[in-house]
Design a protein around this motif. Structure first.
Motif, PDB file in Angstrom:
ATOM      1  N   ILE A   1     121.968 136.424  70.379  1.00 61.41           N
ATOM      2  CA  ILE A   1     121.232 136.320  69.489  1.00 61.41           C
ATOM      3  C   ILE A   1     120.413 137.559  69.563  1.00 61.41           C
ATOM      4  O   ILE A   1     120.082 137.879  68.225  1.00 61.41           O
ATOM      5  CB  ILE A   1     120.188 135.175  70.114  1.00 61.41           C
ATOM      6  N   ALA A   2     119.913 138.287  70.342  1.00 61.74           N
ATOM      7  CA  ALA A   2     119.174 139.514  70.183  1.00 61.74           C
ATOM      8  C   ALA A   2     119.936 140.653  69.557  1.00 61.74           C
ATOM      9  O   ALA A   2     119.247 141.332  68.462  1.00 61.74           O
ATOM     10  CB  ALA A   2     118.792 139.994  71.788  1.00 61.74           C
ATOM     11  N   ASP A   3     121.144 140.709  69.832  1.00 65.19           N
ATOM     12  CA  ASP A   3     121.889 141.715  69.120  1.00 65.19           C
ATOM     13  C   ASP A   3     122.093 141.450  67.743  1.00 65.19           C
ATOM     14  O   ASP A   3     122.139 142.280  66.866  1.00 65.19           O
ATOM     15  CB  ASP A   3     123.421 141.907  69.821  1.00 65.19           C
ATOM     16  N   TRP A   4     122.454 140.081  67.273  1.00 62.54           N
ATOM     17  CA  TRP A   4     122.535 139.958  66.097  1.00 62.54           C
ATOM     18  C   TRP A   4     121.093 140.013  65.268  1.00 62.54           C
ATOM     19  O   TRP A   4     121.283 140.552  64.061  1.00 62.54           O
ATOM     20  CB  TRP A   4     122.974 138.121  65.949  1.00 62.54           C
ATOM     21  N   VAL A   5     119.976 139.851  65.821  1.00 58.71           N
ATOM     22  CA  VAL A   5     118.754 139.939  65.198  1.00 58.71           C
ATOM     23  C   VAL A   5     118.419 141.217  64.881  1.00 58.71           C
ATOM     24  O   VAL A   5     118.238 142.008  63.938  1.00 58.71           O
ATOM     25  CB  VAL A   5     117.694 139.375  66.044  1.00 58.71           C
TER      26      VAL A   5
ATOM     27  N   ILE B   1     116.591 140.260  80.270  1.00 57.41           N
ATOM     28  CA  ILE B   1     117.452 141.492  80.612  1.00 57.41           C
ATOM     29  C   ILE B   1     118.378 141.597  79.778  1.00 57.41           C
ATOM     30  O   ILE B   1     118.758 142.739  79.182  1.00 57.41           O
ATOM     31  CB  ILE B   1     117.863 141.723  82.056  1.00 57.41           C
ATOM     32  N   ALA B   2     119.293 140.587  79.860  1.00 57.10           N
ATOM     33  CA  ALA B   2     120.314 140.561  78.788  1.00 57.10           C
ATOM     34  C   ALA B   2     120.096 140.834  77.373  1.00 57.10           C
ATOM     35  O   ALA B   2     120.899 141.652  76.692  1.00 57.10           O
ATOM     36  CB  ALA B   2     121.017 139.358  78.960  1.00 57.10           C
ATOM     37  N   ALA B   3     119.099 140.042  76.953  1.00 60.48           N
ATOM     38  CA  ALA B   3     118.865 140.380  75.396  1.00 60.48           C
ATOM     39  C   ALA B   3     118.520 141.825  75.195  1.00 60.48           C
ATOM     40  O   ALA B   3     118.681 142.179  74.183  1.00 60.48           O
ATOM     41  CB  ALA B   3     117.635 139.284  75.130  1.00 60.48           C
TER      42      ALA B   3
END
Length: 451
Positions: A191-195, A150-152
């Motif tokens: 990590i998801a935001d960075w990607v 959910i956070a990702a």
């Protein structure tokens, strides 16, 4: 257990969760990047081919049939993920991700007034559920990984990784936070935001120019007492609108189910009503996300932060969005709630003599805070989107809207950890869904026994 054994055990746990969270963040961030790119592409196509709106009822039926034939449990959406975190059962199906991705893109292509958060959260939950099954994780670990999913999704789709982490923890239960899960959940979101950014996705920038003022002694001070009182008054309105939004979707969803028992056919009703609303109002400003407008000075989230005044845009967007969501179109509620909140802030600013950009920003996060019951996450979101200078006003808006919205919400699987006020008869441990059918006398009796 010896110190060396404890150290090795801790190291194994760190390595295991690193092996779980990195692929989760990479996959969710990449899918969210594709999703945001696709949304822009289909929105541009719709704007250049306005007649495509008239196919919205047919498109809605197509998505409805897709879910009817292939959806199964995936139809549960965000609430299914929250239910699985509370009480792991059959798991979150992996097919949820492609189904909601395709369904949301089609909804936006043809002009439905829906959002994008629901899609991102379901992508995250679906991928997390698939990884949990692949590694045969325990129920406890599965719950944690679903929360990280959910956070990702939330962090990547809005570019707010810290708010995404807090949201994933806060959305599960009113008044409770599991801080033990904070580190892995934050890691997945970051990590998801960075990607997502590595794929070249850029999120909309919102500018709040208000930076406080000078105190009587000449020093710079961020918080003004009169302005704070005005913000509090506006925040009551934000919370009431949150409540209205959630209640309207629940009421109309139930009504449309009675009028049309076939779930795949209900989107046709929503499509026809959307076309009718466009014809009545003579504008297409309330279709799709509404973040920006191709026409200067027309209603949009970005324009609500300017000096242009929009009196009823928030109300029209509410009608369009409730119509689409209550009839089964796929997407989410959050971006429309941003539009409604920022639009209401823009409308109230001249009445209260408050800086327009400040009250638009407060409304942006506060209406969402009241509807999602996530005041802390929305305060962090305001800081990530607008900066920390006005955090006192943002926090006041989110907290007051949260209280004012009552025990309602857009996520019916939320558990009431702690009631919102000491006078409430609602019991801890019940979901928002449960409270709708619970007789007041029964609640009072059970509460008395509990006390």
């Amino acid at each position: 257990m010896s110190s060396k054994a404890k150290l090795l055990s801790a190291l194994r746990i760190v390595l295991l969760w690193t092996a779980l969270l990195i692929p989760l963040g990479l996959s969710v961030g990449s899918l969210c990047a594709f999703f945001l790119w696709a949304l822009k592409a289909v929105t541009d196509y719709r704007l250049s081919h306005p007649s495509i709106l008239f196919a919205l009822p047919i498109a809605g039926v197509g998505v409805g049939l897709l879910y009817y034939w292939c959806g199964g449990k995936a139809e549960g959406g965000n609430n299914l993920i929250i239910d699985e975190i509370h009480k792991p059962g059959g798991g979150v199906p992996l097919r949820m991700a492609p189904l909601v991705l395709l369904g949301t893109i089609i909804s936006h292509l043809f002009g439905a007034s829906v959002g994008r958060e629901g899609t991102a959260v379901q992508i995250g939950g679906s991928i997390a559920g698939g990884i949990a099954k692949l590694f045969n994780l325990s129920p406890q670990s599965t719950r944690l990984l679903l929360t990280a999913g959910i956070a990702a999704g939330f962090g990547a789709v809005f570019g707010t990784p810290i708010a995404g982490a807090i949201f994933a923890l806060e959305v599960l239960a009113l008044g409770e936070l599991n801080y033990a899960a904070l580190l892995p959940v934050a890691a997945a979101s970051i990590i998801a935001d960075w990607v997502c950014h590595l794929w070249g996705i850029h999120h909309t920038a919102y500018h709040v120019g208000f930076q406080g003022g000078s105190a009587q002694n000449g020093s710079f001070f961020h918080t003004n007492a009169l302005l704070f009182i005005k913000v509090c008054l506006a925040s009551i309105a934000f919370g009431l609108v949150s409540r209205c939004f959630a209640r309207s979707i629940q009421f109309l969803s139930s009504t449309f189910k009675k009028l049309c028992p076939l779930p795949w056919l209900r989107p046709a009703i929503g499509g026809l009503l959307t076309i009718l609303l466009v014809e009545i109002l003579g504008t297409r400003d309330y279709l799709g996300l509404g973040v920006t407008s191709p026409l200067p000075d027309h209603p949009s989230i970005v324009n609500f932060f300017t000096l242009h005044h929009y009196t009823w845009s928030w109300f029209f967007k509410l009608i369009f969005t409730v119509t689409a969501l209550s009839t089964g179109f796929k997407g989410g509620e959050v971006t429309p709630l941003f539009f409604i909140g920022a639009g209401l802030g823009n409308a109230l600013a001249p009445l209260l003599n408050v800086p327009v950009d400040l009250l638009a920003g407060i409304g942006f996060v506060s209406v969402f805070a009241g509807a999602a019951n996530t005041p802390l996450a929305c305060t962090f979101m305001a800081v990530e989107l607008f900066g920390a200078t006005n955090i006192v006003y943002y926090a006041a808006g989110c907290f007051i809207a949260y209280i004012t919205s009552g025990h309602t919400g857009i996520y019916q699987s939320q558990i009431i950890g702690y009631p919102k006020n000491i006078w409430s008869n609602l019991l801890a441990g019940r979901t928002l869904r449960d409270t709708h059918n619970l007789p007041p006398a029964s609640i009072h009796k059970t509460t008395s026994q509990h006390e």
